[in-house]
Design a protein around this motif. Structure first.
Motif, short mmCIF file in Angstrom:
data_model
loop_
_atom_site.label_atom_id
_atom_site.label_comp_id
_atom_site.label_asym_id
_atom_site.label_seq_id
_atom_site.Cartn_x
_atom_site.Cartn_y
_atom_site.Cartn_z
N ILE A 57 0.77 -1.15 0.07
CA ILE A 57 0.03 0.02 0.06
C ILE A 57 0.83 1.34 0.01
CG2 ILE A 57 -1.71 1.17 1.21
CD1 ILE A 57 -2.72 -1.10 -0.04
N GLU A 58 0.69 2.12 -1.06
CA GLU A 58 1.42 3.30 -0.97
C GLU A 58 0.10 4.41 -1.38
OE1 GLU A 58 4.75 3.46 -3.63
OE2 GLU A 58 5.81 1.99 -2.79
N GLY A 59 -0.25 5.26 -0.14
CA GLY A 59 -1.24 5.98 -0.26
C GLY A 59 -2.54 5.56 -0.83
N TYR A 60 -3.12 5.93 -1.89
CA TYR A 60 -4.34 5.46 -2.35
C TYR A 60 -4.19 4.28 -3.25
CZ TYR A 60 -6.27 9.68 -0.24
OH TYR A 60 -6.47 10.76 0.61
N LYS A 61 -2.93 3.77 -3.51
CA LYS A 61 -2.67 2.78 -4.31
C LYS A 61 -2.34 1.38 -3.68
CE LYS A 61 -1.41 5.75 -8.13
NZ LYS A 61 -0.49 6.10 -9.39
N ALA A 62 -2.57 0.22 -4.41
CA ALA A 62 -1.97 -1.05 -3.81
C ALA A 62 -1.25 -1.39 -4.91
CB ALA A 62 -3.11 -1.96 -3.40
N LEU A 63 0.07 -1.17 -4.92
CA LEU A 63 1.01 -1.58 -5.99
C LEU A 63 1.45 -3.18 -5.83
CD1 LEU A 63 3.24 1.61 -5.79
CD2 LEU A 63 1.16 1.07 -7.14
N LEU A 64 1.37 -3.85 -7.01
CA LEU A 64 1.83 -4.98 -7.26
C LEU A 64 2.64 -5.52 -8.26
CD1 LEU A 64 0.94 -8.11 -6.23
CD2 LEU A 64 -0.68 -8.24 -7.88
N PRO A 65 3.76 -5.72 -8.07
CA PRO A 65 4.81 -6.18 -9.33
C PRO A 65 4.35 -7.44 -9.67
CG PRO A 65 5.90 -5.24 -7.37
CD PRO A 65 4.59 -5.66 -6.82
N VAL A 66 4.36 -7.74 -11.04
CA VAL A 66 4.05 -8.67 -11.62
C VAL A 66 4.89 -9.31 -12.73
CG1 VAL A 66 2.38 -10.08 -13.43
CG2 VAL A 66 1.55 -8.69 -11.26
N SER A 67 5.46 -10.52 -12.61
CA SER A 67 6.41 -10.86 -13.86
C SER A 67 5.59 -11.89 -14.82
CB SER A 67 7.58 -11.79 -13.31
OG SER A 67 7.21 -13.00 -12.88
N PHE A 68 5.88 -11.69 -16.25
CA PHE A 68 5.31 -12.34 -16.97
C PHE A 68 6.27 -13.08 -18.12
CE2 PHE A 68 3.33 -12.07 -21.62
CZ PHE A 68 2.56 -13.32 -21.39
N GLN A 69 6.29 -14.31 -17.92
CA GLN A 69 7.26 -15.05 -18.78
C GLN A 69 6.55 -15.66 -20.04
OE1 GLN A 69 10.66 -17.84 -17.17
NE2 GLN A 69 9.25 -19.46 -17.74
N PHE A 70 7.14 -15.58 -21.10
CA PHE A 70 6.35 -16.35 -22.41
C PHE A 70 7.61 -16.70 -23.24
CE2 PHE A 70 7.41 -11.77 -23.21
CZ PHE A 70 7.78 -11.87 -24.71
N HIS A 71 7.25 -17.77 -24.11
CA HIS A 71 8.19 -18.41 -25.08
C HIS A 71 8.12 -17.66 -26.19
CE1 HIS A 71 9.91 -21.39 -27.73
NE2 HIS A 71 10.08 -22.17 -26.66
N HIS A 72 9.35 -17.26 -26.66
CA HIS A 72 9.24 -16.28 -27.96
C HIS A 72 8.82 -16.94 -29.28
CE1 HIS A 72 10.44 -12.41 -29.53
NE2 HIS A 72 11.87 -12.34 -28.99
N THR A 73 8.65 -18.33 -29.30
CA THR A 73 7.98 -18.69 -30.54
C THR A 73 6.60 -18.53 -30.26
OG1 THR A 73 9.59 -20.64 -30.66
CG2 THR A 73 7.54 -20.78 -31.79
N GLN A 74 6.00 -18.32 -29.37
CA GLN A 74 4.58 -17.92 -29.13
C GLN A 74 4.28 -16.61 -29.54
OE1 GLN A 74 2.85 -18.38 -25.35
NE2 GLN A 74 0.81 -19.04 -26.10
N MET A 75 5.00 -15.65 -29.04
CA MET A 75 4.63 -14.38 -29.27
C MET A 75 5.97 -13.58 -29.00
SD MET A 75 2.73 -13.15 -25.53
CE MET A 75 1.97 -14.76 -25.43
#
Length: 205
Positions: free
Chosen positions: A170-188
């Motif tokens: 929680i930072e002020g009025y925000k709820a910050l959530l770091p997300v990682s996204f892993q993908f195969h380069h053949t797919q996209m």
């Protein structure tokens, strides 16, 4: 038929297939921080679980991007008609089990399926795996701590896209959530991944 093999040269992924299928590590990881306060508010007002809401948003954000319906499997390129979101469940033995939830645009239906199958997995300590007819997006919530990001291990067996997050802060009025996204380069490519992450931000909002 919900899944079928397709010829890479007849798709927009032909060059990527040639470049990345035999690469030592064809996975790419992006990091993005979201303000998930809208999901927290939705969870509080409806009683729906925060993690379920985020999984639903992931499925909805992916459902409009055609690259999510194609996945390299072994040495083949497969085309799917349906998407599912996987979640990791702490079972009654205090270990972890895997649970696939079929994506549907109907939030009430997705919520009902989520509650039914995660409870089943928790009580039986057995994974709930959907058939191979689904392109599954993996997720893992590390709820014990805040994390700034995570890079998944490439096994060479599972090429599915995968998302990891920890606790939001929680930072002020925000709820910050770091997300990682892993993908195969053949797919996209990066542009497709960026469009997905932008879609996810809109769905969360």
């Amino acid at each position: 038929m919900s899944v079928r093999e397709i010829a890479p040269q007849e798709t927009t992924r032909a060059s990527a297939f040639e470049l990345w299928m035999k690469a030592p590590n064809p996975m790419v990881t992006f990091f993005k921080t979201y303000d998930v306060m809208p999901l927290i508010n939705k969870s509080r007002s409806t009683g729906m679980k925060f993690n379920m809401l985020l999984d639903y948003c992931i499925g909805k954000a992916a459902s409009t991007i055609k690259e999510f319906y194609t996945l390299p499997v072994s040495d083949k390129l497969m085309r799917y008609d349906k998407i599912a979101v996987n979640t990791i469940v702490k079972n009654k033995e205090n270990e972890v089990s895997s649970c696939d939830i079929a994506y549907t645009d109907d939030l009430e239906r997705f919520n009902a399926d989520y509650l039914q199958y995660t409870a089943q997995v928790r009580d039986t300590c057995s994974d709930h795996d959907l058939s191979e007819e689904y392109m599954v997006i993996g997720t893992s919530a590390i709820v014990e701590t805040e994390i700034d990001g995570a890079v998944g291990m490439y096994s060479g067996i599972f090429n599915n896209p995968f998302m990891i997050w920890g606790r939001y802060r929680i930072e002020g009025y925000k709820a910050l959530l770091p997300v990682s996204f892993q993908f195969h380069h053949t797919q996209m490519d990066g542009a497709h991944a960026g469009a997905f992450l932008r879609n996810l931000e809109e769905e969360i909002s």
